[in-house]
Design an enzyme around this catalytic site. Structure first.
Site, PDB file in Angstrom:
ATOM      1  N   SER A 249       0.209   1.968 -25.042  1.00  0.00           N
ATOM      2  CA  SER A 249       1.100   3.007 -25.090  1.00  0.00           C
ATOM      3  C   SER A 249       0.778   3.852 -26.533  1.00  0.00           C
ATOM      4  CB  SER A 249       2.492   2.475 -25.352  1.00  0.00           C
ATOM      5  OG  SER A 249       2.616   1.761 -24.219  1.00  0.00           O
TER       6      SER A 249
HETATM    7  N1  SAM Z   1       3.069  -2.012 -24.125  1.00  0.00           N
HETATM    8  C1  SAM Z   1       1.599  -2.155 -23.399  1.00  0.00           C
HETATM    9  C2  SAM Z   1       0.671  -1.914 -24.360  1.00  0.00           C
HETATM   10  O1  SAM Z   1       0.876  -0.841 -25.440  1.00  0.00           O
HETATM   11  O2  SAM Z   1      -0.560  -2.367 -24.254  1.00  0.00           O
HETATM   12  C3  SAM Z   1       1.895  -1.006 -22.160  1.00  0.00           C
HETATM   13  C4  SAM Z   1       0.865  -1.022 -21.344  1.00  0.00           C
HETATM   14  S1  SAM Z   1       1.067   0.124 -19.894  1.00  0.00           S
HETATM   15  C5  SAM Z   1       1.722   1.461 -20.512  1.00  0.00           C
HETATM   16  C6  SAM Z   1       2.312  -0.591 -18.881  1.00  0.00           C
HETATM   17  C7  SAM Z   1       1.791  -1.901 -18.094  1.00  0.00           C
HETATM   18  O3  SAM Z   1       2.772  -2.290 -17.220  1.00  0.00           O
HETATM   19  C8  SAM Z   1       0.350  -1.673 -17.651  1.00  0.00           C
HETATM   20  O4  SAM Z   1      -0.533  -2.702 -18.139  1.00  0.00           O
HETATM   21  C9  SAM Z   1       0.833  -2.342 -15.984  1.00  0.00           C
HETATM   22  O5  SAM Z   1      -0.038  -3.118 -15.399  1.00  0.00           O
HETATM   23  C10 SAM Z   1       1.906  -3.011 -16.331  1.00  0.00           C
HETATM   24  N2  SAM Z   1       3.071  -3.277 -15.107  1.00  0.00           N
HETATM   25  C11 SAM Z   1       3.510  -2.469 -14.288  1.00  0.00           C
HETATM   26  N3  SAM Z   1       4.192  -2.695 -13.288  1.00  0.00           N
HETATM   27  C12 SAM Z   1       4.660  -4.156 -13.931  1.00  0.00           C
HETATM   28  C13 SAM Z   1       5.512  -5.190 -13.339  1.00  0.00           C
HETATM   29  N4  SAM Z   1       6.250  -5.061 -12.127  1.00  0.00           N
HETATM   30  N5  SAM Z   1       5.389  -6.321 -13.946  1.00  0.00           N
HETATM   31  C14 SAM Z   1       4.693  -6.597 -15.006  1.00  0.00           C
HETATM   32  N6  SAM Z   1       3.647  -5.563 -15.603  1.00  0.00           N
HETATM   33  C15 SAM Z   1       3.679  -4.395 -14.857  1.00  0.00           C
END
Ligand code: SAM
Length: 202
Positions: A55
């Protein structure tokens, strides 16, 4: 990293001393793939593979300031991706608290777990799976933070949050802050104008 932090303080995104202290200890570069590591201290999201991103620093700062994590709390981090935000949370809640970091994409789960091993945290539980499915019993978490956008607040997350707890969750293009006032009622604040990857329910 220190310049990025100072810029976020000057712009009013980072305010709380415990949150700033964690930012100074956890290096974003430790969570970024080699091919884009040179941009680690830019205020921008970066690709981490599988179409996902680490992010944008100012969004992480804003969401942590809204969450107000505290020492000793139990926090659920849904969509832990690179592990950066989970590390910041683990640093803030300390040894008496705990962070559940959940990520549904296996490759990113492995990446995040590997990145977190660079720090010697004993208070993070990393789980591969869907963060909107039940992980703990009702009322378990003091705080919940979600990094991907949903159309509505998943019922399981409402239930896992304790009364008096706070959840930060993107709903479409708004960041919602929910305070649980009793088992069925929430106070809700909305902050419009954000773009998140979708929250996928398996
Ligand atoms: N805080 C993380 C970072 O800075 O690396 C954010 C990563 S990204 C913006 C959001 C993540 O949410 C993605 O890796 C995606 O695969 C995950 N995601 C989406 N839906 C999800 C779910 N139902 N359960 C777990 N992870 C999920």
């Amino acid at each position: 990293m220190q310049q990025l932090i100072q810029n976020l303080i000057d712009a009013g995104y980072l305010k709380t001393p415990e949150i700033i202290r964690a930012w100074r200890k956890i290096d974003r570069a430790d969570f970024i793939p080699d091919d884009v590591k040179k941009y680690a201290y830019e205020n921008t999201p970066l690709p981490i593979g599988n179409g996902q991103t680490i992010s944008q620093p100012q969004v992480v700062a804003l969401m942590l300031e809204l969450l107000q994590p505290k020492r000793g709390e139990k926090i659920l981090d849904v969509g832990s991706g690179s592990g950066w935000q989970s590390a910041l949370l683990a640093e803030i809640v300390g040894e008496t608290g705990s962070v559940t970091a959940i990520e549904r994409i296996p490759e990113l789960f492995a990446l995040g777990k590997n990145n977190l091993e660079k720090y010697n945290f004993h208070n993070i539980e990393s789980i591969e799976g869907d963060g909107t499915a039940l992980i703990k019993q009702a009322g378990y978490y003091d705080k919940i933070i979600v990094a991907a956008a949903s159309d509505s607040v998943p019922e399981v997350l409402k239930s896992e949050l304790k009364v008096g707890g706070t959840m930060i969750i993107p709903i479409k293009e708004n960041i919602f802050v929910l305070k649980k006032i009793d088992s069925e009622h929430f106070l809700i604040k909305e902050f419009p104008g954000f773009l998140f990857v979708p929250l996928i329910r398996d």
